[in-house]
Structure formats: C-alpha cells, structure tokens
Design a protein around this motif. Structure first.
Motif, PDB file in Angstrom:
ATOM      1  N   GLN A  52      -6.281   3.176   3.753  1.00  0.00           N
ATOM      2  CA  GLN A  52      -5.231   2.035   3.439  1.00  0.00           C
ATOM      3  C   GLN A  52      -5.163   1.599   2.025  1.00  0.00           C
ATOM      4  OE1 GLN A  52      -5.000  -1.180   6.172  1.00  0.00           O
ATOM      5  NE2 GLN A  52      -4.522   0.070   7.867  1.00  0.00           N
ATOM      6  N   HIS A  53      -6.332   2.136   1.160  1.00  0.00           N
ATOM      7  CA  HIS A  53      -6.361   1.431  -0.099  1.00  0.00           C
ATOM      8  C   HIS A  53      -5.751   2.616  -1.135  1.00  0.00           C
ATOM      9  CE1 HIS A  53     -10.528  -0.376   1.258  1.00  0.00           C
ATOM     10  NE2 HIS A  53      -9.656  -1.394   0.656  1.00  0.00           N
ATOM     11  N   VAL A  54      -4.734   2.003  -1.725  1.00  0.00           N
ATOM     12  CA  VAL A  54      -3.948   2.765  -2.542  1.00  0.00           C
ATOM     13  C   VAL A  54      -4.788   3.741  -3.647  1.00  0.00           C
ATOM     14  CG1 VAL A  54      -2.203   2.721  -4.262  1.00  0.00           C
ATOM     15  CG2 VAL A  54      -1.834   1.199  -2.229  1.00  0.00           C
ATOM     16  N   THR A  55      -5.846   3.304  -3.951  1.00  0.00           N
ATOM     17  CA  THR A  55      -6.469   4.175  -5.178  1.00  0.00           C
ATOM     18  C   THR A  55      -6.568   5.481  -4.675  1.00  0.00           C
ATOM     19  OG1 THR A  55      -7.464   2.233  -5.404  1.00  0.00           O
ATOM     20  CG2 THR A  55      -8.335   4.034  -6.762  1.00  0.00           C
ATOM     21  N   PHE A  56      -7.287   5.922  -3.427  1.00  0.00           N
ATOM     22  CA  PHE A  56      -7.584   7.118  -2.825  1.00  0.00           C
ATOM     23  C   PHE A  56      -6.411   8.077  -2.697  1.00  0.00           C
ATOM     24  CE2 PHE A  56     -11.108   4.207  -1.740  1.00  0.00           C
ATOM     25  CZ  PHE A  56     -12.163   5.057  -2.412  1.00  0.00           C
ATOM     26  N   ARG A  57      -5.295   7.605  -2.355  1.00  0.00           N
ATOM     27  CA  ARG A  57      -4.179   8.293  -2.159  1.00  0.00           C
ATOM     28  C   ARG A  57      -3.485   8.660  -3.638  1.00  0.00           C
ATOM     29  NH1 ARG A  57      -0.575   4.741   0.481  1.00  0.00           N
ATOM     30  NH2 ARG A  57      -2.290   3.295   0.707  1.00  0.00           N
ATOM     31  N   LEU A  58      -3.703   7.596  -4.492  1.00  0.00           N
ATOM     32  CA  LEU A  58      -3.152   8.117  -5.910  1.00  0.00           C
ATOM     33  C   LEU A  58      -3.910   9.251  -6.455  1.00  0.00           C
ATOM     34  CD1 LEU A  58      -1.496   7.437  -8.183  1.00  0.00           C
ATOM     35  CD2 LEU A  58      -2.983   5.499  -8.798  1.00  0.00           C
ATOM     36  N   ALA A  59      -5.387   9.101  -6.284  1.00  0.00           N
ATOM     37  CA  ALA A  59      -6.199  10.108  -6.779  1.00  0.00           C
ATOM     38  C   ALA A  59      -5.905  11.351  -6.212  1.00  0.00           C
ATOM     39  CB  ALA A  59      -7.460   9.580  -6.432  1.00  0.00           C
ATOM     40  N   TRP A  60      -5.531  11.409  -4.903  1.00  0.00           N
ATOM     41  CA  TRP A  60      -5.265  12.648  -4.286  1.00  0.00           C
ATOM     42  C   TRP A  60      -3.816  13.296  -4.822  1.00  0.00           C
ATOM     43  CZ3 TRP A  60      -1.292  15.034  -2.017  1.00  0.00           C
ATOM     44  CH2 TRP A  60      -1.485  16.152  -0.989  1.00  0.00           C
ATOM     45  N   CYS A  78       5.254   6.631 -14.467  1.00  0.00           N
ATOM     46  CA  CYS A  78       4.982   5.132 -13.966  1.00  0.00           C
ATOM     47  C   CYS A  78       4.517   5.255 -12.499  1.00  0.00           C
ATOM     48  CB  CYS A  78       6.369   4.431 -14.150  1.00  0.00           C
ATOM     49  SG  CYS A  78       7.222   4.058 -15.460  1.00  0.00           S
ATOM     50  N   PHE A  79       3.581   4.377 -12.160  1.00  0.00           N
ATOM     51  CA  PHE A  79       3.037   4.236 -10.973  1.00  0.00           C
ATOM     52  C   PHE A  79       3.427   2.999 -10.469  1.00  0.00           C
ATOM     53  CE2 PHE A  79       0.187   3.585  -7.413  1.00  0.00           C
ATOM     54  CZ  PHE A  79      -0.394   2.466  -7.630  1.00  0.00           C
ATOM     55  N   GLY A  80       3.871   2.775  -9.059  1.00  0.00           N
ATOM     56  CA  GLY A  80       4.122   1.518  -8.595  1.00  0.00           C
ATOM     57  C   GLY A  80       4.251   1.698  -7.238  1.00  0.00           C
ATOM     58  N   THR A  81       3.982   0.383  -6.513  1.00  0.00           N
ATOM     59  CA  THR A  81       4.129   0.302  -5.048  1.00  0.00           C
ATOM     60  C   THR A  81       5.750  -0.071  -4.986  1.00  0.00           C
ATOM     61  OG1 THR A  81       3.412  -2.142  -5.244  1.00  0.00           O
ATOM     62  CG2 THR A  81       1.981  -0.510  -4.179  1.00  0.00           C
ATOM     63  N   GLY A 115       0.795  -1.222   0.021  1.00  0.00           N
ATOM     64  CA  GLY A 115       0.065   0.060   0.181  1.00  0.00           C
ATOM     65  C   GLY A 115       0.701   1.044   0.067  1.00  0.00           C
ATOM     66  N   THR A 116       2.215   1.123   0.059  1.00  0.00           N
ATOM     67  CA  THR A 116       3.013   2.387  -0.169  1.00  0.00           C
ATOM     68  C   THR A 116       3.559   2.401  -1.639  1.00  0.00           C
ATOM     69  OG1 THR A 116       3.574   2.116   2.262  1.00  0.00           O
ATOM     70  CG2 THR A 116       4.995   3.313   0.669  1.00  0.00           C
ATOM     71  N   PHE A 117       3.161   3.644  -2.209  1.00  0.00           N
ATOM     72  CA  PHE A 117       3.440   4.059  -3.463  1.00  0.00           C
ATOM     73  C   PHE A 117       4.200   5.268  -3.818  1.00  0.00           C
ATOM     74  CE2 PHE A 117      -0.222   6.313  -2.876  1.00  0.00           C
ATOM     75  CZ  PHE A 117      -0.242   7.486  -4.110  1.00  0.00           C
ATOM     76  N   THR A 118       4.557   5.315  -5.143  1.00  0.00           N
ATOM     77  CA  THR A 118       5.133   6.523  -5.726  1.00  0.00           C
ATOM     78  C   THR A 118       4.700   6.512  -6.970  1.00  0.00           C
ATOM     79  OG1 THR A 118       7.178   7.979  -5.837  1.00  0.00           O
ATOM     80  CG2 THR A 118       7.682   5.609  -6.084  1.00  0.00           C
TER      81      THR A 118
END
Length: 524
Positions: A159-167, A184-187, A92-95
């Motif tokens: 904790q769902h990645v989707t919402f932090r990515l949307a932010w 590129c997006f990735g955990t 769940g940690t991404f950049t």
C-alpha cells in the motif's frame, strides 16, 4: 450564508466530491449540513493481470465532472451558488504524466495493486530493515519504552506508494521523462487539481497535494522520524513538492461555467474522521467501505502501537496539525461486491435478512483477503477463501460467513482500544447484522450516523470552515445526527468468569482459516 453578485443576494452552498475506490459521488450541502443534491457514478477498476489493479485517469476525470454537474442539476440550484469546493480522495493511488501536455504516461496504479510485492519483500528482508529493527529492539530493552518496541515491528507493505512508483520507473520506459524534468507524479488529488486548474502549476517546480494524502507517500518517514526528531520540522517541505491542506486556487471557469474556490482536499479516511466530528483525543471511528479503516484521534503527537496501528496526518487547518493512529483491512467491502456479482444476492439490502434467516454459518468461514492481509499479519501473498463448505451449505450460510468476516476484521482493529464507544460510517454500516455483531464482539457501543458517506461531509466541513460558512468545530458537532446506537449483547463475547460466548469458537475457527490462507501465492 449568502453570495452577492451583481447586486443580488443568493443563498450559497458547499460542493463536495468524494473519489472512492468503486464510485465517485458529489453532494451539495446547505447550512444545516443537509444534502440538497447528489450524483454518483461508478469507478471501473481494471485488472490487466492477477494482482494488478488500475484506473483510467481520463475516465476518472470525466466521472468527476459528470457528478458535479449532475449534483447541481439534481439540486435545482445554479453553479454560481456554490461558494466553495471540497474534495476527498482514495489514498495511495497514483499516476505520472507529461508536464507539458498533461497526458498520463500510464493508468492510475491502485492502492490495492500488488505488482511491487517482491520489491516490498526484499526491503522487509534487507539488512537495512534488520538494522532498524535491531536498534529499536535495543532501545526498547534499555528504555522499556513501548514506542521503540512498536518501531521494531514496522514493515513495508504494497500500500506504500513508493514501491509501486519504483516498479513503474523500472518497468515503463515512457516514465523515463523524469530524467528530462518533464514528468509529473501525483496521487488522485494532485491529478484532479492539475485538471481543475488547467495545469496551472505545469511550468513551476511546485506540485500540490493534501498533507493527508501526502503522508501515505511518506508514511515510513513519519513512522521513523516521529521517534527521532519533531515531526513538525518536515511538515512543510523545502523540496520541489509543497504540501498544503487548503486554499488550492479555483477551478478554471471553462469547466463548470464559473470559477469555484477549492478550499479543502483531504484523504478519504481523514475526511470521514472530520465528518464524524472526532475532534477530541481518543475519539474513534471505523469506516466500512471498500476496505475497513479504523482511526483514533491522537492529538498533536503521532502514535503507533505493537498492535499494528500506524500514524497518519489527520488534518491541518492553519497552524494546527492533528494526527491519527490507523489500522486497516483492505477488502471487506470488495468481498460483498464480489458476492453480489456471483449472484449470491441481487440487492445488498437483502443480506441482513439472509444472514438472520439461518442460526449460524454452518461452520463456513470466509477470509476477505483479495489484496492480501494487512497488519498485524502483513501477508501480501494471502488469498481470499471459503473454508468449511458442505453439501448442506446454502447461499444464506455463505452470505452470513461473508458478513461475519467483515465484523471479525473490524473487531481485530478495535479490540486493542479501551474506549467507551466508536462511530461507524461507510456503505456496509447500513447492514444491521454487521453493526450489531461488531458491537457484540467489541463489547462497546457502536453508533451509526444518519449520513453514512462521511468523506464528502468531512471535506465539506473543512471547506466551509475555511470560508466562514460554518464558524467553529463546536457548531459542526451540533449538526451531527445519530441514526442508531448498537448496544453489545453479552451472550456473544467472553464472559467475565472466562466462560465462552457464543461466537468464541466461531472466531477461533475463523482465525485458523486466516492462517491457512496465508502465503497461498508464495513459492511452492
């Protein structure tokens, strides 16, 4: 097993790295699953604002390389003796980063981060979610199937990645490169594979990550579609993202001096489950690390429950996919680290004696919710808190209250299960007070393995199976060693006749503290 190079045979080993929330550790395992060399480095968490948790991608990469080189040096072996590399990572940690240059657009956003809390709240209160809940409630009413009842209770969390990515897409202009096809997006696992292979896939439309980490990104899809269509129909995606669980290529020889095959990449909790050899349906493990995670093997079918458990992919080896049901409490280990930084104690090993030096916590309750409360309460606005402080309260009372809260949260996850025992791992499981209290309140045996850091071992097991270092799961079970089995003491739990155990009123008081900590950061 031996590796033959240039006509000479050398004994080979498995290299395994676990990238956790607070540390990166590397172990080198031999044929008997014994550790031959180790190295650990700290992960520096960044807190730019209250509720925001980040990690520096380049610092994380340097730490990864450091522990691999350090473990090989510690073992006295040579890098060319490493037959394969296994990796486990936090989920769940991404950049995001530039596909052409490999430069990150921003820091890693941690799984503990709360920046998307309002977006999550709006979705949970949306007409779409209300419609899903309504349909599932109706289906449950008509069919009496508890799976539909469980689906009617699902909610999103931070904790769902989707919402932090949307932010991130909404607030950071540099991420607009996604519109140009250069983002590129990735955990963490994807980022490490990108770095280890020197960006080998940067010119393709294929992004690689572990299916065990991937399901943290697509968990709601798994959650919903497991009740509507067979999940295997979308296990292998036809989108530009290709998810696999092994055979990730090899490290670039310029990094470690030799090219090492990467044969397993797993999420930390799934790797720990594999390391505990929980291969049979009904096997349960609980990991007490930065957070507390409970997993139960559900076999070839995803499972959820009204108790707040959600389905995750356990592992995929060849055509076999194993699913787990999971529940978690995010901040139990964080609480102990926080207490140490406040100098309530100087060494974590002191906490067991401190807790046992007093008869009880003197009415003090601690709520370990630095990142809000997870299922079944699901309140990202909850605060961490001490309650019941008095002039007579000592450091030992505070430490005991913190350790009790770890056991209480563990039992909250375990109490809905009808199993004879569970196995525990993680740094906190070395604390006998927490382990014994967990067994007492759970009313079941709790076994502690000799090796406490099972994520590294699990990633090593999968990598080793892939190259034939070990031949079968049955062989792995024979390598398991138990340090101690904690047996429940009946005086601590509710008696068969309904009489109160010693901890019944303490648990009730703690549950009151839990409720009073909720919505602390909400609108006044």
């Amino acid at each position: 097993m031996e590796i033959q190079r240039n006509g000479f045979k050398r004994e080979s080993y498995i290299l395994s790295v676990d990238v956790g929330t607070t540390s990166i550790r590397c172990h080198i395992f031999d044929k008997e699953a014994q550790i031959r060399g180790s190295c650990t480095t700290k992960v520096n968490l960044l807190y730019p604002e209250p509720g925001l948790v980040e990690l520096d991608p380049e610092e994380l990469w340097r730490g990864f390389v450091k522990v691999v080189n350090g473990a090989v040096q510690d073992s006295g072996l040579q890098m060319r003796q490493m037959e394969t590399l296994g990796i486990s990572t936090q989920r769940g940690t991404f950049t995001t980063w530039d596909r052409k240059t490999g430069v990150p657009f921003h820091n890693f956003i941690s799984w503990q981060d709360l920046r998307a809390v309002e977006l999550v709240r709006s979705w949970n209160n949306s007409c779409t979610m209300k419609a899903i809940h309504g349909v599932m409630m109706a289906l449950h009413f008509l069919s009496k199937n508890k799976r539909f009842q469980a689906a009617s209770l699902i909610v999103f969390s931070t904790q769902h990645v989707t919402f932090r990515l949307a932010w991130a897409l909404r607030h950071w202009k540099q991420v607009e490169a996604v519109a140009e096809g250069t983002c590129c997006f990735g955990t963490i696992d994807t980022w490490l594979l990108y770095k280890l292979t020197k960006g080998r896939f940067r010119h393709s439309r294929v992004c690689v990550c572990s299916c065990t980490v991937r399901d943290c990104v697509l968990r709601m899809l798994i959650y919903l579609l497991s009740y509507i269509i067979p999940i295997h129909s979308y296990m292998i995606s036809s989108s530009p993202f290709c998810f696999t669980s092994h055979r990730f290529g090899s490290t670039d020889p310029s990094i470690f001096g030799v090219s090492i095959p990467i044969m397993s990449v797993m999420a930390d909790q799934q790797a720990a489950m594999f390391g505990e050899c929980c291969f049979d349906i009904g096997d349960v493990k609980i990991t007490m690390g930065t957070g507390t995670f409970m997993n139960i093997n559900t076999g070839s079918k995803p499972h959820t429950s009204v108790a707040g458990l959600y389905p995750v992919v356990g592992w995929k080896i060849g055509p076999e996919v194993v699913y787990l049901a999971e529940g978690n409490a995010a901040d139990t280990g964080t609480a102990i680290k926080w207490a140490q930084e406040l100098e309530l104690f100087s060494d974590v090993r002191e906490t067991d004696a401190m807790a046992n030096s007093v008869a009880n916590s003197d009415g003090v309750c601690f709520v370990p919710s630095f990142s809000g409360l997870q299922a079944p309460l699901n309140d990202p606005k909850a605060c961490a808190s001490f309650m019941g402080l008095k002039p007579s309260t000592t450091k030992s009372h505070l430490v005991r209250a913190i350790l009790e809260s770890v056991a209480f949260r563990s039992v909250c996850l375990l109490e809905s299960l009808c199993v004879p025992m569970c196995v525990a791992d993680g740094g906190i499981c070395t604390n006998d007070f927490v382990m014994q209290l967990t067994a007492d309140l759970f009313g079941r045996k709790v076994a502690r393995p000799t090796q406490h850091e099972m994520s590294c071992l699990g990633a090593a097991f999968v990598a080793g199976l892939e190259v034939g270092f070990w031949k079968s799961q049955e062989e792995l079970k024979k390598l398991q060693r138990t340090d101690r089995v904690f047996l429940p003491r009946n005086l601590y739990r509710m008696g068969d006749g309904g009489t109160e155990g010693e901890y019944t009123p303490i648990l009730q008081r703690w549950e009151q503290a839990l409720k009073r900590s909720m919505n602390w950061y909400g609108n006044p």
